[in-house]
Structure formats: structure tokens, C-alpha cells
Motif scaffolding. Structure first.
Motif, PDB file in Angstrom:
ATOM      1  N   ILE A  94      -2.320  10.171  -2.882  1.00 42.99           N
ATOM      2  CA  ILE A  94      -2.160   9.901  -1.457  1.00 42.99           C
ATOM      3  C   ILE A  94      -2.659  11.077  -0.625  1.00 42.99           C
ATOM      4  O   ILE A  94      -2.191  12.202  -0.772  1.00 42.99           O
ATOM      5  N   VAL A  95      -3.617  10.791   0.265  1.00 41.49           N
ATOM      6  CA  VAL A  95      -4.157  11.807   1.164  1.00 41.49           C
ATOM      7  C   VAL A  95      -3.454  11.661   2.508  1.00 41.49           C
ATOM      8  O   VAL A  95      -3.651  10.668   3.217  1.00 41.49           O
ATOM      9  N   LYS A  96      -2.625  12.639   2.855  1.00 44.72           N
ATOM     10  CA  LYS A  96      -1.881  12.566   4.122  1.00 44.72           C
ATOM     11  C   LYS A  96      -2.716  13.186   5.235  1.00 44.72           C
ATOM     12  O   LYS A  96      -3.332  14.246   5.050  1.00 44.72           O
TER      13      LYS A  96
ATOM     14  N   TYR B  34      -5.418   1.615   9.987  1.00 46.82           N
ATOM     15  CA  TYR B  34      -5.538   2.573   8.896  1.00 46.82           C
ATOM     16  C   TYR B  34      -6.977   2.540   8.392  1.00 46.82           C
ATOM     17  O   TYR B  34      -7.522   1.473   8.144  1.00 46.82           O
ATOM     18  N   THR B  35      -7.588   3.715   8.251  1.00 48.44           N
ATOM     19  CA  THR B  35      -9.008   3.758   7.891  1.00 48.44           C
ATOM     20  C   THR B  35      -9.240   3.480   6.407  1.00 48.44           C
ATOM     21  O   THR B  35     -10.242   2.868   6.042  1.00 48.44           O
ATOM     22  N   SER B  36      -8.331   3.908   5.534  1.00 49.97           N
ATOM     23  CA  SER B  36      -8.510   3.764   4.079  1.00 49.97           C
ATOM     24  C   SER B  36      -7.158   3.559   3.408  1.00 49.97           C
ATOM     25  O   SER B  36      -6.653   4.468   2.743  1.00 49.97           O
ATOM     26  N   PRO B  37      -6.555   2.374   3.571  1.00 51.64           N
ATOM     27  CA  PRO B  37      -5.164   2.197   3.158  1.00 51.64           C
ATOM     28  C   PRO B  37      -4.931   2.349   1.654  1.00 51.64           C
ATOM     29  O   PRO B  37      -3.802   2.523   1.227  1.00 51.64           O
ATOM     30  N   GLY B  38      -5.996   2.316   0.861  1.00 53.35           N
ATOM     31  CA  GLY B  38      -5.850   2.460  -0.578  1.00 53.35           C
ATOM     32  C   GLY B  38      -5.465   3.867  -1.007  1.00 53.35           C
ATOM     33  O   GLY B  38      -4.803   4.052  -2.024  1.00 53.35           O
ATOM     34  N   PHE B  39      -5.889   4.869  -0.236  1.00 52.15           N
ATOM     35  CA  PHE B  39      -5.574   6.235  -0.662  1.00 52.15           C
ATOM     36  C   PHE B  39      -5.135   7.169   0.469  1.00 52.15           C
ATOM     37  O   PHE B  39      -4.791   8.323   0.202  1.00 52.15           O
ATOM     38  N   SER B  40      -5.133   6.693   1.726  1.00 49.69           N
ATOM     39  CA  SER B  40      -4.781   7.617   2.813  1.00 49.69           C
ATOM     40  C   SER B  40      -3.924   6.943   3.873  1.00 49.69           C
ATOM     41  O   SER B  40      -4.029   5.739   4.096  1.00 49.69           O
ATOM     42  N   ASP B  41      -3.084   7.738   4.546  1.00 55.90           N
ATOM     43  CA  ASP B  41      -2.258   7.207   5.635  1.00 55.90           C
ATOM     44  C   ASP B  41      -2.884   7.486   6.998  1.00 55.90           C
ATOM     45  O   ASP B  41      -2.205   7.342   8.021  1.00 55.90           O
ATOM     46  N   GLU B  42      -4.170   7.844   7.040  1.00 64.81           N
ATOM     47  CA  GLU B  42      -4.804   8.113   8.337  1.00 64.81           C
ATOM     48  C   GLU B  42      -4.775   6.861   9.215  1.00 64.81           C
ATOM     49  O   GLU B  42      -5.342   5.835   8.858  1.00 64.81           O
TER      50      GLU B  42
ATOM     51  N   ARG C 219       0.846  -1.184   0.000  1.00 64.09           N
ATOM     52  CA  ARG C 219       0.000   0.000   0.000  1.00 64.09           C
ATOM     53  C   ARG C 219       0.879   1.230   0.000  1.00 64.09           C
ATOM     54  O   ARG C 219       1.533   1.540   1.009  1.00 64.09           O
ATOM     55  N   LYS C 220       0.896   1.943  -1.098  1.00 61.97           N
ATOM     56  CA  LYS C 220       1.780   3.104  -1.248  1.00 61.97           C
ATOM     57  C   LYS C 220       1.568   4.160  -0.156  1.00 61.97           C
ATOM     58  O   LYS C 220       2.559   4.676   0.391  1.00 61.97           O
ATOM     59  N   PRO C 221       0.320   4.502   0.211  1.00 58.66           N
ATOM     60  CA  PRO C 221       0.160   5.562   1.227  1.00 58.66           C
ATOM     61  C   PRO C 221       0.834   5.207   2.556  1.00 58.66           C
ATOM     62  O   PRO C 221       1.248   6.090   3.300  1.00 58.66           O
ATOM     63  N   LEU C 222       0.946   3.918   2.866  1.00 57.96           N
ATOM     64  CA  LEU C 222       1.539   3.482   4.134  1.00 57.96           C
ATOM     65  C   LEU C 222       3.001   3.098   3.957  1.00 57.96           C
ATOM     66  O   LEU C 222       3.719   2.931   4.951  1.00 57.96           O
ATOM     67  N   ASP C 223       3.409   2.885   2.709  1.00 56.16           N
ATOM     68  CA  ASP C 223       4.714   2.273   2.397  1.00 56.16           C
ATOM     69  C   ASP C 223       4.917   0.979   3.189  1.00 56.16           C
ATOM     70  O   ASP C 223       5.946   0.753   3.815  1.00 56.16           O
ATOM     71  N   LYS C 224       3.860   0.155   3.158  1.00 59.95           N
ATOM     72  CA  LYS C 224       3.876  -1.116   3.907  1.00 59.95           C
ATOM     73  C   LYS C 224       3.169  -2.192   3.081  1.00 59.95           C
ATOM     74  O   LYS C 224       2.253  -1.891   2.322  1.00 59.95           O
ATOM     75  N   ILE C 225       3.599  -3.430   3.302  1.00 59.89           N
ATOM     76  CA  ILE C 225       2.846  -4.579   2.792  1.00 59.89           C
ATOM     77  C   ILE C 225       1.960  -5.082   3.924  1.00 59.89           C
ATOM     78  O   ILE C 225       2.459  -5.383   5.014  1.00 59.89           O
TER      79      ILE C 225
END
Lengths: 185, 185
Positions: free
Chosen positions: B39-41, B111-119, A64-70
Motif C-alpha cells: 500500500i502506497v500512502k 482514487y487514482t490507483s485503488p489497487g495499490f494506493s490511497d491517493e 480495495r485494501k488501500p482504501l478499506d472500501k468496497i
């Protein structure tokens, strides 16, 4: 209008992407003052809690790119344009895991981050899996895995399972197991 | 690098807001092709499952601009700069509900939405509430409510409870109730 609501007095689209759009609205607050609201628009998504005949839950291992984690997640994906969530769930399940199913039950739908996004996630359950064939999107790279309940709970501890829908899914399976235990007592 | 990972080859900040930042990264995929990742930070957040002495869960009724809806959620809020999640949870609980607590247990972070956000959301539990005093942010308008387990389950059906953390919280309470039942059998 309720005394809690905010009135939109302006709206500006900042970005229109492939996955998200970003809009900043100007609003009038209940006290008459104004404020800005940052809104991430998303098409919505589906996720599937899929249990095998050996009582394991299907997971996909994915970067997952936003987390930089698998991390390991239950199968999931975005709604396509004008796609019905039920159809989307069947499609994503087969595309990502190579399984179809006989019966798919809608459990619940929820907003993932209501403070800044309108992403609505529809969650489904099935334990009637049938072998189909995996066919991933060209820019999708993932591996299918399975975990029993105890292993999945350990994976939450280890942060290999680390997202809301999958943590919810594991808790759902935990609840099913407790119900079964109660029935047998 | 794992065969699932993506390499960042470019990054552009599109927007820096009060709540979110939007970044678009160019990545090299495992197959050598390139793609864009939106990516939504987000600074991260806390949420508190707070149970009263009458065995009701505290909720806040709040208008959410992204949804254009008033919904009931467990108390929650964004991390302030350099703020520890434990401190943030104590602060948000008192600010939003007027309750302090004696003991606060960290349950899980996801993580609430790992596809597009790092929240990343940190979820806490307490059943040791003490009356303090509510003090909302100037642009925060909400009402405190309480619900028993059956009522909360009905609120999910009615879509008055409609977000991931609160649906998770109600399921957690359902699980606690099942465990108690098992102990008593």
C-alpha cells in the motif's frame, strides 16, 4: 537535455514487492541543486469499458485494501510479465466477468499518477460481448454487476464508483450518449 | 464484515518519504487464507480544469521523473498538511499558472490507483480566471501553456497529454462542447 529535465545522479531500490517496487532517485535539478524523487514502479495495467446488449456497462464490485472500501470498477488488471496489453485486456475481461468479446478497441493509455508512479493504464472498449466463463485468481474476490448510464452517474455521486478509470469510463459513455442524441436531431 | 472484505492481521511500514509512505499489510482473505497487500500512502491531491476567456484550457509543461518524460498536465498538486481541498485548488492554480479565479466548482473526486494506493484526487472546474502571480516551489520547474479542444485532443494522440486527470479533463471539455452543440440545435 531540456531546461526542464532532471539528471539522475543516484538511485536506491528500497523495496521489491509482488505488485510495486519503490525506488528513491537522487536528481540534479535544472537550477543545479539536488533533490530526492520517490518512484513507485508498476508493471502497467489494462481496463475494459464493456457494454452489454442491454446497453449496460459491466462493473466488478471489489474490496480495495488501500482504501478499506468496497467499490465498483470497470474490469481491470495488471499486465503479466512480457504480456501484450491487447492480450491482457481479453484475458482480464474473461477472468473477471466471464465474458469474451468479438472486437476490442483500444481507446487511450494514460499514466495514473505521474507525480510518483510509472503505472501506465491501457483503456479498451467493447460492445460485442459473448458469454465465456469466469475464473478468478486464488486471492481475488469480486462480484460482477451491471449499470445503465443514469445509474452509473448516480453511483459516482454516491461514491460507489470512486476511481479514476471508472469515472473516466462513465464520462466516455456519457459522451457516446450525447453523440447519439446529436445524430438523431 | 462483508464477504468481500479482508481483515488486517499485521502491518509493517517499509518507508516514510516526503511524498509517499509504503506499508505492507498482512490480511486474512474471505476464504481464510492470508496474503500481503502493498500500500502506497499519499496525502491526496487537487487538479484544476481552468478555461480561459478564449476558451482554451490551461496546461503546465513539466518533467516527470517516474516517466522520464516531459508532459502537459492540467495544474495540480498535493494537499498540504490539514489543508482543505478547496483551498489547495485555489493555491495550486495560482502558484503554478499565475491565475486566480472568481468561482471554482468541485466536479468529482477519485482514487487514482485503488489497487495499490490511497491517493485521492479532487478535480475542480473554473472559467472565471483573473490574473494573479505565479510563484513556484523551489524544486518545481514548469511552463504554462494553453490549448483549444482540438489541439488538446491532438496532444492526447501525440502522447504529450498522457496522464489520467488531463485525459479526463479533455474528455470533460469535449462533453461540454457536445452539450453546447445540442443546445444550439
Amino acid at each position: 537535455m531540456s531546461h526542464l529535465e532532471e539528471e539522475t545522479i543516484g538511485s536506491k531500490t528500497i523495496f521489491q514487492g509482488k505488485v510495486v517496487h519503490l525506488v528513491v532517485d537522487d536528481v540534479r535539478l535544472p537550477n543545479g541543486k539536488t533533490a530526492k524523487r520517490e518512484i513507485v514502479k508498476h508493471p502497467g495495467a489494462v481496463a475494459i469499458i464493456a457494454v452489454t446488449e442491454n446497453n449496460k456497462v459491466l462493473l466488478v464490485r471489489q474490496y480495495r485494501k488501500p482504501l478499506d472500501k468496497i467499490i465498483f470498477e470497470i474490469p481491470a488488471g495488471k499486465l503479466e510479465k512480457n504480456e501484450n496489453p491487447d492480450d491482457s485486456a481479453l484475458r482480464e475481461l474473461e477472468e473477471e466477468t466471464g465474458y469474451r468479446c468479438e472486437k476490442l478497441e483500444h481507446l487511450v493509455s494514460f499514466y495514473t499518477s505521474p507525480g510518483f508512479s510509472d503505472e501506465l493504464l491501457h483503456v479498451y472498449y467493447t460492445d460485442t460481448l459473448i458469454k465465456g466463463s469466469q475464473h478468478l485468481d486464488p486471492d481475488e474476490f469480486l462480484e460482477v454487476a451491471e449499470a445503465g448510464l443514469d445509474e452509473a452517474l448516480q453511483m459516482i455521486q454516491d461514491r460507489r464508483i470512486y476511481d479514476s478509470k471508472t469515472v473516466y469510463a462513465v464520462q466516455y459513455l456519457q459522451m457516446l450518449a450525447l453523440r447519439k442524441q446529436l445524430e438523431n436531431e
